[in-house]
Design a protein around this motif. Structure first.
Motif, PDB file in Angstrom:
ATOM      1  N   GLN A 167       0.952  -1.059   0.053  1.00 24.23           N
ATOM      2  CA  GLN A 167       0.068   0.429  -0.095  1.00 24.23           C
ATOM      3  C   GLN A 167       0.742   1.417   0.006  1.00 24.23           C
ATOM      4  OE1 GLN A 167      -2.724  -0.057   2.693  1.00 24.23           O
ATOM      5  NE2 GLN A 167      -3.322  -2.095   2.890  1.00 24.23           N
ATOM      6  N   TRP A 168       1.966   0.995   0.677  1.00 23.84           N
ATOM      7  CA  TRP A 168       2.530   2.552   0.878  1.00 23.84           C
ATOM      8  C   TRP A 168       4.255   2.169   0.059  1.00 23.84           C
ATOM      9  CZ3 TRP A 168       7.384   2.018   3.189  1.00 23.84           C
ATOM     10  CH2 TRP A 168       7.386   0.671   4.304  1.00 23.84           C
ATOM     11  N   ALA A 169       5.011   1.399  -0.303  1.00 24.98           N
ATOM     12  CA  ALA A 169       5.850   1.541  -1.031  1.00 24.98           C
ATOM     13  C   ALA A 169       5.273  -0.314  -2.455  1.00 24.98           C
ATOM     14  CB  ALA A 169       6.991   1.045  -0.649  1.00 24.98           C
ATOM     15  N   PRO A 170       4.777   0.541  -3.119  1.00 23.46           N
ATOM     16  CA  PRO A 170       3.887  -0.589  -3.854  1.00 23.46           C
ATOM     17  C   PRO A 170       5.541  -1.229  -4.784  1.00 23.46           C
ATOM     18  CG  PRO A 170       2.873   1.112  -4.726  1.00 23.46           C
ATOM     19  CD  PRO A 170       3.500   1.304  -3.166  1.00 23.46           C
ATOM     20  N   ILE A 171       6.122  -0.181  -5.385  1.00 27.59           N
ATOM     21  CA  ILE A 171       7.258  -0.525  -6.280  1.00 27.59           C
ATOM     22  C   ILE A 171       8.300  -0.989  -5.550  1.00 27.59           C
ATOM     23  CG2 ILE A 171       9.103   0.912  -7.979  1.00 27.59           C
ATOM     24  CD1 ILE A 171       7.610   2.961  -7.791  1.00 27.59           C
ATOM     25  N   THR A 172       8.326  -0.919  -4.726  1.00 24.54           N
ATOM     26  CA  THR A 172       9.481  -1.875  -3.743  1.00 24.54           C
ATOM     27  C   THR A 172       9.113  -3.263  -3.239  1.00 24.54           C
ATOM     28  OG1 THR A 172      11.090  -0.014  -2.729  1.00 24.54           O
ATOM     29  CG2 THR A 172      10.872  -2.389  -2.027  1.00 24.54           C
ATOM     30  N   TRP A 173       8.166  -3.382  -3.041  1.00 30.46           N
ATOM     31  CA  TRP A 173       6.737  -4.493  -3.263  1.00 30.46           C
ATOM     32  C   TRP A 173       7.038  -5.514  -4.428  1.00 30.46           C
ATOM     33  CZ3 TRP A 173       5.115  -7.385   0.829  1.00 30.46           C
ATOM     34  CH2 TRP A 173       4.351  -7.824   1.075  1.00 30.46           C
TER      35      TRP A 173
END
Length: 215
Positions: A167-173
């Motif tokens: 939700q708050w770091a979708p690219i890293t996820w």
């Protein structure tokens, strides 16, 4: 006997009167110098020079928890922990990569504490900068990093980072799950992003960029 500043200031009026009385018999230069000295002795600056200066407090990265035991371990290993972290805070991707690779040097409790620092670095450096750095890591390290970051979410004192990372770091996820440094996400009014589709799997499927945002 050493005179105190307040004792010297108490005698200034007497000295000024003396200068005024002797003004006629003094040359103008001596009179001006005498009055200038009186003004200096009355100023706040007088008496402050010899006071011991208070050392500036050690600055710590804003909103990022740093473990002293990890810093000591880094010093022992010749790794400039605080300097590299400071560079990573401003989005230096090479610094972030080095910081993440240090995860392979620590283990046990220190590994958990370092993971908390890594987790709290994400919103400071930006999700994109952190993800780009993760994208260049070896697959095995990505797997370890993902596991430790998820454990760090339980330890962090930043309650916002306990929310699902997608939700708050979708690219890293996405990157930590084997996907590219892009995401199907929407940009919120506050500048944050929200994932609108699951990340790509390690099997090689890719995320389709959102047509509205281009990400």
């Amino acid at each position: 006997m050493k005179l105190k500043a307040q004792d010297i200031r108490a005698e200034i009026p007497t000295f000024v009167q003396f200068l005024i009385k002797k003004k006629k018999s003094m040359n103008i230069k001596s009179f001006v110098l005498g009055m200038s000295a009186c003004l200096f002795l009355l100023s706040p600056a007088f008496g402050q020079k010899n006071k011991p200066s208070t050392p500036a407090p050690e600055t710590k990265p804003a909103n990022i928890e740093v473990s002293e035991s990890v810093v000591k371990m880094a010093d022992w290993a010749g790794f400039k922990y605080r300097d590299i972290l400071a560079a990573g805070q401003i989005g230096d991707q090479e610094a972030i990569k080095k910081f993440l690779e240090f995860s392979g040097t620590v283990d046990g409790t220190d590994a958990e504490k370092h993971a908390v620092t890594c987790l709290e670095l994400i919103p400071v450096a930006s999700d994109f900068a952190f993800a780009m750095s993760c994208h260049t890591l070896k697959p095995a390290l990505k797997t370890v990093l993902l596991e430790r970051l998820m454990l760090a979410q339980v330890r962090t004192k930043n309650l916002e980072l306990r929310e699902p990372m997608e939700q708050w770091a979708p690219i890293t996820w996405s990157v930590l799950h084997g996907g590219p440094p892009t995401c199907n996400c929407e940009h919120n009014a506050d500048g944050s992003v929200r994932l609108t589709a699951p990340p790509a799997s390690a099997a090689g499927s890719e995320l389709i960029p959102n047509e509205d945002t281009g990400h």
